[in-house]
Design a protein around this motif. Structure first.
Motif, PDB file in Angstrom:
ATOM      1  N   ILE A 291       0.956  -1.258   0.720  1.00 35.74           N
ATOM      2  CA  ILE A 291      -0.174   0.056   0.185  1.00 35.74           C
ATOM      3  C   ILE A 291       0.808   1.144  -0.006  1.00 35.74           C
ATOM      4  CG2 ILE A 291      -1.743   1.366   1.321  1.00 35.74           C
ATOM      5  CD1 ILE A 291      -3.073  -1.649   2.602  1.00 35.74           C
ATOM      6  N   LEU A 292       1.848   1.947   0.980  1.00 37.05           N
ATOM      7  CA  LEU A 292       3.066   2.290   0.528  1.00 37.05           C
ATOM      8  C   LEU A 292       3.441   2.670  -0.580  1.00 37.05           C
ATOM      9  CD1 LEU A 292       4.180   2.339   4.240  1.00 37.05           C
ATOM     10  CD2 LEU A 292       2.298   4.355   3.563  1.00 37.05           C
ATOM     11  N   GLN A 293       4.015   1.402  -0.881  1.00 38.17           N
ATOM     12  CA  GLN A 293       4.459   1.696  -2.267  1.00 38.17           C
ATOM     13  C   GLN A 293       3.889   2.275  -3.566  1.00 38.17           C
ATOM     14  OE1 GLN A 293       6.959  -0.123  -2.543  1.00 38.17           O
ATOM     15  NE2 GLN A 293       7.463   1.019  -4.849  1.00 38.17           N
ATOM     16  N   ALA A 294       2.241   2.761  -3.343  1.00 38.38           N
ATOM     17  CA  ALA A 294       1.221   3.933  -3.784  1.00 38.38           C
ATOM     18  C   ALA A 294       2.129   5.036  -3.483  1.00 38.38           C
ATOM     19  CB  ALA A 294      -0.059   3.686  -3.319  1.00 38.38           C
ATOM     20  N   GLU A 295       2.230   5.082  -2.429  1.00 34.40           N
ATOM     21  CA  GLU A 295       2.945   6.759  -2.176  1.00 34.40           C
ATOM     22  C   GLU A 295       3.989   6.943  -2.965  1.00 34.40           C
ATOM     23  OE1 GLU A 295       2.369   8.824   1.513  1.00 34.40           O
ATOM     24  OE2 GLU A 295       3.298   6.793   1.860  1.00 34.40           O
TER      25      GLU A 295
END
Ligand code: HEM
Length: 509
Positions: A291-295
């Motif tokens: 999910i954090l990779q989306a940033e």
């Protein structure tokens, strides 16, 4: 003179109210006329309410509880055929139980998820809940990018590395149930399954130790349950959103608080992981890291807000917890009703695992009969009702044209009961899923995890988890269904067994 003025104001107010109601009635009738022109050629059960359409009928049925909503849909299918239309106020819903149409529509990515339906996931009583997470995102491109980002957290290799966590949570549940295994204490297994599946998704997806199994005061499971209940209540009764009575206002407040709690936990969890990432710590390859990779990955000047990431946090807890818990509860219910199935399952568990204390991934493939029991359980009791699409073009089905723009609901519950695809469809027979060399004729009639690109991302995780938990419990316990436990499916966003799957537990000899 004063009385005259008062009388005139009253008369004026009455006139305004009457004309507003009159105009609303005319507009509604005109919209209904347009609705009938577009959908009138499709078979339709008699609506019981001019305003609510079939919604009030469905609600009355589910309140009575002696007839489930899905049974009503099944009865309508038998009366009207595989394609029929129902109306929720002015929102049409075409119910289609024709497997070739399931294939045609669900494999064609031009037909998107219907926005009107998934708006109910976005927020509950004005409080953002699942926003535009992976389940409720209807924009195909945005969904596609996000799905690609999240896929690594569900690949087989990663899930195999998580086996210790699955086993640890299942062992904790077994130990927690030990003192209740006296064959006298009534145990609602659905509650325990809800807790253990919450522990699993928290650990495997987010590296969080919640331990809901042992910690009965943990507010997280009840907050998720209340938020979902609120979502379901709004869907079934849209007027609840504006009901001015104090009981309704209190209910809305409690649901909003529950949603806030879930989202606050999500925010904490995301911030902690961001910190760890900044410090260069080694991160698990779990859902949260993806999910954090989306940033880092966004292009086109698009900015990902923390709120978008929290949408995914909520989405995975909602999609991953109750569904698997319901699968386990339905399975226990079917085992309790079919002694021969229970015996074969226990024999298999004894043969594959014996008294082995840690279940490994290689054991799971050997539990073949258990796989078939899960499949057959989901055929008759799907934890999620099905899939829906908004048609991007007219679609021909069973001699009807379903018009462009229609929301179509494909219910696995209905197609899984079709005699053309399943012999003796109401018989619980796991062996119908013994693999053969040919493509099974039921291929597009059975879709508990949906079909096509928007199928369930977590299906492998769910099946590994369910197998480890059930195998662990069957190694130690016998379950006896309490006699009053009914076999009724309650549809509340997910489908669950009514009465909570009441059992007496005893230790195996
Ligand atoms: C027995 C358990 C499960 C069943 C029966 C199930 C069923 C489904 C179904 C029918 C859909 C399609 C829903 C729709 O069209 O709106 C779906 C989607 C989804 N499921 Fe599951 N599910 C299960 C477990 C899980 C688990 C364990 C997770 C995650 C950990 C999960 C995550 C998701 C997500 C994120 C989606 C949306 C996928 C997308 O649109 O790309 N599910 N599931």
């Amino acid at each position: 003179m004063e009385l005259n003025a008062g009388f005139r104001i009253l008369l004026y107010a009455l006139l305004v109210i009457t004309s507003t109601v009159g105009v609303a009635f005319v507009v509604f009738s005109w919209l209904l006329y347009r609705f009938n022109r577009k959908y009138g050629h499709l078979p339709c059960p008699r609506p019981t309410s001019f305003f609510f359409g079939h919604l009030s009928h469905i609600n009355a049925v589910s309140k009575k509880m002696d007839m489930q909503t899905l049974t009503l849909m099944h009865q309508w299918m038998r009366d009207l055929g595989p394609v029929y239309c129902i109306r929720f106020i002015l929102q049409p819903m075409v119910i289609c139980s024709n497997p070739p149409t399931v294939k045609k529509v669900c494999l064609d990515s031009r037909h998107l998820k219907p926005r009107a339906l998934y708006d109910f996931f976005y927020s509950v009583f004005g409080q953002r809940f699942l926003g535009l997470g992976l389940v409720s995102q209807v924009n195909h491109e945005k969904w596609h990018t996000r799905r690609a980002l999240l896929n690594p957290a569900f690949n087989r290799k990663y899930l195999m590395q998580m086996m210790d966590h699955f086993d640890e949570s299942a062992t904790r549940l077994r130990d927690h149930l030990m003192p209740l295994a006296d064959d006298k204490t009534l145990v609602r297994m659905l509650e325990h399954f809800n807790n253990v599946t919450l522990d699993v998704i928290a650990k495997v997806g987010f590296d969080m130790d919640i331990n809901a199994v042992e910690n009965s005061d943990c507010p997280f499971p009840s907050a998720i349950a209340l938020a979902l209940q609120g979502m379901d209540a709004t869907f079934k009764n849209p007027l609840l959103m504006v009901d001015p009575r104090s009981k309704a206002r209190q209910y809305r407040r409690s649901v909003r608080d529950a949603v806030k709690l879930v989202r606050n936990i999500g925010q904490d969890c995301i911030e902690k992981r961001r910190e760890a990432k900044k410090k260069g710590e080694e991160l698990p390859k779990d859902i949260l890291t993806c999910i954090l990779q989306a940033e880092d990955d966004v292009g086109n000047g698009e900015k990902i807000e923390t709120a978008d990431l929290i949408d995914e946090f909520g989405t995975f807890f909602v999609a991953g917890q109750e569904t698997t818990s319901n699968l386990l509860a339905f399975t226990l219910l079917e085992i309790g009703r079919h002694k021969d199935v229970a015996k074969r399952l226990k024999d298999e568990v004894d043969e594959v695992l014996g008294s082995k204390s840690i279940i490994e991934h290689s054991d799971l493939t050997k539990l073949e009969y258990m796989s078939r029991v899960f499949k057959e359980t989901m055929r008759l009791n799907p934890p999620v009702s099905g899939a829906s699409r908004e048609l991007a073009s007219d679609v021909q089905s069973c001699g009807y044209v379903i018009p462009k723009g229609a929301s179509v609901l494909f219910l696995s519950y209905l197609t899984s009961r079709l005699e053309e695809y399943f012999d003796d469809p109401l018989l619980f027979n796991p062996d119908r899923f013994i693999p053969t060399d040919e493509t099974p004729r039921h291929f597009f009639a059975y879709f508990p995890f949906a079909i096509g690109q928007r199928n369930c991302i977590g299906q492998q995780l769910a099946l590994i988890e369910a197998k480890v938990i059930l195998a662990k419990l069957l190694q130690s316990f016998d379950f006896r269904l309490e006699q009053s436990q009914r076999h009724i499916i309650v549809s509340q966003v997910t489908n669950k067994p009514i009465d909570g799957c009441k059992n007496y537990i005893s230790l195996r000899d």
